[in-house]
Structure formats: C-alpha cells, structure tokens
Design a protein around this motif. Structure first.
Motif, mmCIF file in Angstrom:
data_model
loop_
_atom_site.group_PDB
_atom_site.id
_atom_site.type_symbol
_atom_site.label_atom_id
_atom_site.label_comp_id
_atom_site.label_asym_id
_atom_site.label_seq_id
_atom_site.Cartn_x
_atom_site.Cartn_y
_atom_site.Cartn_z
ATOM 1 N N GLU A 159 12.519 5.085 2.474
ATOM 2 C CA GLU A 159 11.969 4.821 1.219
ATOM 3 C C GLU A 159 10.824 3.752 1.337
ATOM 4 O O GLU A 159 9.829 4.213 1.037
ATOM 5 C CB GLU A 159 13.036 4.367 0.235
ATOM 6 C CG GLU A 159 12.295 4.328 -1.197
ATOM 7 C CD GLU A 159 13.220 3.621 -2.150
ATOM 8 O OE1 GLU A 159 12.885 3.759 -3.227
ATOM 9 O OE2 GLU A 159 14.336 3.456 -1.749
ATOM 10 N N ALA A 160 11.061 2.651 2.035
ATOM 11 C CA ALA A 160 10.255 1.767 2.306
ATOM 12 C C ALA A 160 8.917 2.282 3.244
ATOM 13 O O ALA A 160 7.692 1.824 2.721
ATOM 14 C CB ALA A 160 10.620 0.655 2.954
ATOM 15 N N VAL A 161 9.014 3.158 4.063
ATOM 16 C CA VAL A 161 8.259 3.450 5.039
ATOM 17 C C VAL A 161 7.289 4.438 4.333
ATOM 18 O O VAL A 161 6.153 4.665 4.127
ATOM 19 C CB VAL A 161 8.818 4.314 6.267
ATOM 20 C CG1 VAL A 161 7.773 5.027 6.876
ATOM 21 C CG2 VAL A 161 9.300 3.328 7.139
ATOM 22 N N GLY A 162 7.918 5.314 3.256
ATOM 23 C CA GLY A 162 7.397 6.413 2.422
ATOM 24 C C GLY A 162 6.544 5.681 1.524
ATOM 25 O O GLY A 162 5.301 6.122 1.223
ATOM 26 N N LYS A 163 6.937 4.700 0.866
ATOM 27 C CA LYS A 163 6.191 3.805 0.077
ATOM 28 C C LYS A 163 4.753 3.303 0.519
ATOM 29 O O LYS A 163 3.575 3.357 0.017
ATOM 30 C CB LYS A 163 6.914 2.504 -0.536
ATOM 31 C CG LYS A 163 7.846 3.180 -1.608
ATOM 32 C CD LYS A 163 8.443 1.815 -2.063
ATOM 33 C CE LYS A 163 9.557 2.135 -3.261
ATOM 34 N NZ LYS A 163 10.252 1.062 -3.959
ATOM 35 N N HIS A 164 4.996 2.869 1.810
ATOM 36 C CA HIS A 164 3.773 2.099 2.556
ATOM 37 C C HIS A 164 2.760 3.146 3.109
ATOM 38 O O HIS A 164 1.625 2.732 3.233
ATOM 39 C CB HIS A 164 4.323 1.196 3.766
ATOM 40 C CG HIS A 164 5.013 -0.269 3.332
ATOM 41 N ND1 HIS A 164 4.362 -0.989 2.593
ATOM 42 C CD2 HIS A 164 6.293 -0.287 3.517
ATOM 43 C CE1 HIS A 164 5.162 -2.098 2.298
ATOM 44 N NE2 HIS A 164 6.258 -1.658 2.793
#
Length: 58
Positions: free
Chosen positions: A20-25
């Motif tokens: 999720e964090a990588v997808g947001k960034h």
C-alpha cells in the motif's frame, strides 16, 4: 492456532502495508488496492483463528 499460521497471517498484513505504501508513493492505484486487500485478508484469518481458539478453550 499454530504459530506458523499466525506468522503467515501477520506477514501478509505487513506485506500488505508495504504494498500500500509503495502504491501511494508511485501513484499505482492497483498496487495500493492489492496492499489493502492483503491487510484485510490477513486480519480476517487472524480473527477466524482467534475465534476457533476461543471456541476450543485455548
């Protein structure tokens, strides 16, 4: 609940948070959604196992 099952479920939740964090960034909506899905699945399995343990009196 076996320790191995619990570890696998917790690992899935952690991996989901990372996805999720990588997808947001990276503005990758699909990766972000997959990470959220993995978190929900891991938590659901943990809850299911906790309920089974409570029923069995463990």
């Amino acid at each position: 609940m076996s320790l191995g099952d619990k570890a696998k479920d917790v690992t899935q939740k952690i991996a989901g948070k990372a996805e999720e964090a990588v997808g947001k960034h990276t503005d990758d909506a699909e990766l972000k959604h997959q990470g959220q899905k993995d978190q929900v699945m891991g938590e659901g399995r943990l809850d299911k196992e906790k309920a089974k343990d409570a029923f069995d009196g463990k």
